[in-house]
Design a protein around this motif. Structure first.
Motif, mmCIF file in Angstrom:
data_model
loop_
_atom_site.group_PDB
_atom_site.id
_atom_site.type_symbol
_atom_site.label_atom_id
_atom_site.label_comp_id
_atom_site.label_asym_id
_atom_site.label_seq_id
_atom_site.Cartn_x
_atom_site.Cartn_y
_atom_site.Cartn_z
ATOM 1 N N ARG A 302 0.836 -1.207 0.000
ATOM 2 C CA ARG A 302 0.000 0.000 0.000
ATOM 3 C C ARG A 302 0.867 1.252 0.000
ATOM 4 O O ARG A 302 0.550 2.232 -0.690
ATOM 5 N N ASP A 304 3.901 1.483 -1.192
ATOM 6 C CA ASP A 304 4.518 1.600 -2.515
ATOM 7 C C ASP A 304 3.528 2.164 -3.532
ATOM 8 O O ASP A 304 3.875 3.049 -4.333
ATOM 9 N N ARG A 305 2.268 1.645 -3.462
ATOM 10 C CA ARG A 305 1.259 2.176 -4.391
ATOM 11 C C ARG A 305 0.976 3.640 -4.122
ATOM 12 O O ARG A 305 0.791 4.435 -5.050
ATOM 13 N N VAL A 307 3.057 5.831 -2.865
ATOM 14 C CA VAL A 307 4.187 6.636 -3.343
ATOM 15 C C VAL A 307 4.140 6.772 -4.865
ATOM 16 O O VAL A 307 4.354 7.868 -5.417
ATOM 17 N N ARG A 308 3.861 5.639 -5.539
ATOM 18 C CA ARG A 308 3.805 5.695 -7.004
ATOM 19 C C ARG A 308 2.659 6.598 -7.467
ATOM 20 O O ARG A 308 2.822 7.393 -8.421
ATOM 21 N N ARG A 309 1.513 6.474 -6.798
ATOM 22 C CA ARG A 309 0.384 7.314 -7.189
ATOM 23 C C ARG A 309 0.686 8.785 -6.935
ATOM 24 O O ARG A 309 0.374 9.661 -7.756
ATOM 25 N N ALA A 311 3.662 10.165 -6.928
ATOM 26 C CA ALA A 311 4.645 10.612 -7.910
ATOM 27 C C ALA A 311 3.990 10.852 -9.272
ATOM 28 O O ALA A 311 4.304 11.833 -9.977
ATOM 29 N N ALA A 312 3.042 9.964 -9.649
ATOM 30 C CA ALA A 312 2.357 10.145 -10.931
ATOM 31 C C ALA A 312 1.533 11.421 -10.935
ATOM 32 O O ALA A 312 1.525 12.182 -11.920
ATOM 33 N N GLN A 313 0.815 11.655 -9.845
ATOM 34 C CA GLN A 313 0.030 12.884 -9.768
ATOM 35 C C GLN A 313 0.923 14.116 -9.804
ATOM 36 O O GLN A 313 0.595 15.115 -10.457
ATOM 37 N N ARG A 315 3.817 14.324 -11.241
ATOM 38 C CA ARG A 315 4.327 14.456 -12.603
ATOM 39 C C ARG A 315 3.290 15.100 -13.514
ATOM 40 O O ARG A 315 3.607 15.968 -14.342
#
Length: 497
Positions: A302, A304-305, A307-309, A311-313, A315
């Motif tokens: 959770r 990791d998801r 953090v990735r979410r 970072a995507a937002q 970006r």
């Protein structure tokens, strides 16, 4: 003899005498007491009495004194220290018991009593009555209140276990802890039933509570008091007041796991948590390690998801902001245009400035002619000649200044208040003030006469003169006459002296 005396003698004797055929010699009280004691002890050397305890008292020596009674009779009893130490329950008034012992007499009070060797509760009903009475007493002191309960630690590093080292309970607890979450276990071996079991359990609980942090052995974070199932008699040690108070006063959170699901002891009420079985206590003590690892993995995924979410937002927002921001060419275009304008203005400005300078130089060059310069130099020489200092001018000025200074010097000498004293005059003073007339002199009474060579005190109109030592004579030298200066000295005198 009189008739009265004969009558008395026939009805009773004043002195005891042996009679013919009398085979009952008189006995002393001690002899009779001893005979009664032997008779009672021989006849009732082993008896069992059922009755209710009354007047219970524990002496300082450890002996127990009490009375057993029923509806119609009462008998005193005593239990010596050795038998009292083996007593499996806390004797008190109102408890129905069966006492085993022997009858004897107490000559000192002409009483008989039972010496009790063993005493047991008279059936389960009496045991339950004793249990309820003790429960009400301890509950009244607040030992079972809910606000005294403490939460159990989530993951204890060390667990203390109070139980028998040879029973199945400790093996069940260790096996369950190993399956769920392996942790350190400290075992305090005790008896869990029978004589002395309650004292050992209480001592173990208090020992865990008194262990210091950072000692040779780690202090437990949690304590488990455990025993397998059994009858109420088997579990009675965990109903003893000494055990209940030790559990209630323990400074470490404690779990009571005594008996099976349906078994309840007073230790369960005093503990912070009750477990239906020792195995359940182990399950309450620690979480499942596999579940914790699964939860950690899930939380890691959770995170990791997340953090990735994030970072995507971020970006996406950055790209949107980048599209809205102007390009470098757009930002620098006005500045470039301004630079071109200033470059052109600078070149034309320099040319204009140079033209003005040339015009001004031409005008100034036309005015610079030799005749004008010579005329200007001649006028400057004339001004310099007029400013030259002549010696006769300086000598005349010095003579005038010298004459004025001599005049001031003569005036100063003529105004000197001490100059008339040189000619024989005297100055009259009183109290630091000058006396100018006779009225002031009479008003002063005492005056001081100042002469050329000193002072004299005097009294006005016959007053006695003041006794005062005469001061030393002060001679004031006369000023020598000023020597006239020669013309050479006047000529050499500095203008600014």
């Amino acid at each position: 003899m009189s008739p009265d005396f004969d009558a008395y003698d026939s009805s009773g004797r004043l002195l005891a005498e042996e009679r013919a055929g009398d085979n009952a010699p008189p006995l002393s009280v001690s002899e009779l007491s001893s005979l009664l004691k032997r008779t009672v002890e021989d006849r009732f050397g082993h008896v069992r009495l059922r009755g209710e305890i009354s007047g219970f008292k524990r002496a300082a020596s450890g002996h127990l004194y009490l009375a057993l009674k029923d509806d119609n009779a009462v008998i005193d009893g005593v239990m010596w220290k050795g038998g009292a130490a083996r007593l499996a329950f806390a004797a008190q008034d109102g408890v129905e018991v069966i006492a085993t012992g022997k009858l004897t007499t107490y000559p000192g009070r002409s009483k008989y009593q039972i010496v009790i060797d063993r005493m047991e509760l008279a059936g389960e009903g009496a045991l339950m009555a004793l249990l309820e009475k003790l429960k009400a007493k301890l509950a009244g002191e607040g030992l079972f209140d809910r606000d005294r309960k403490r939460p159990l630690p989530f993951m204890p590093r060390t667990i203390g276990v109070v139980t028998s080292p040879t029973g199945a309970v400790i093996r069940d607890i260790l096996h369950r802890l190993s399956d769920r979450c392996p942790t350190d276990v400290l075992l305090w071996p005790v008896l869990v039933q029978g004589e002395g079991a309650a004292a050992q359990v209480a001592r173990a609980v208090r020992g865990f509570s008194a262990m210091p942090a950072g000692g040779a052995l780690p202090r437990p974070d949690l304590v488990i008091v455990a025993r397998g199932g059994g009858s109420i008699e088997d579990l009675w040690s965990f109903n003893e007041e000494i055990v209940v108070r030790a559990v209630a006063e323990c400074s470490i959170p404690i779990i009571s796991a005594v008996g099976h699901e349906t078994d309840t002891t007073l230790c369960d009420y005093a503990a912070d948590m009750r477990a239906p079985t020792p195995t359940a206590a182990a399950e309450m003590a620690v979480p499942v390690r596999a579940e914790l690892l699964a939860m950690l993995r899930e939380q890691g995924l959770r995170m990791d998801r997340a953090v990735r979410r994030g970072a995507a937002q971020a970006r996406e927002r950055l790209e949107m902001q980048a599209r809205l921001m102007p390009t470098p060419d757009t930002l620098l275009a006005p500045q470039r245009q301004r630079l071109d304008q200033l470059s052109d203005a600078l070149a034309s400005g320099l040319r204009h400035r140079l033209a003005n300078a040339r015009t001004h130089l031409s005008q100034a060059a036309g005015a610079l002619r030799p005749a004008l310069l010579q005329q200007y130099v001649s006028r400057a020489k004339e001004r310099v000649d007029r400013l030259k200092l002549r010696p006769d001018y300086l000598a005349r000025a010095l003579a005038e200044r010298s004459t004025a200074f001599d005049r001031l010097s003569r005036l100063f000498v003529s105004l000197d208040p001490d100059r008339p004293l040189q000619r024989g005059f005297a100055r009259v003073m009183a109290g630091g003030h000058l006396i100018r007339d006779t009225t002031a002199a009479r008003a002063a009474g005492q005056v001081t006469l100042h002469f050329r060579d000193g002072e004299v005190d005097a009294a006005v109109d016959g007053a006695p003169p003041l006794e005062k030592p005469a001061p030393a004579a002060i001679s004031i030298p006369s000023r020598p006459p000023r020597k006239p200066r020669s013309e050479e000295e006047i000529r050499q005198q500095d203008l600014f002296s």
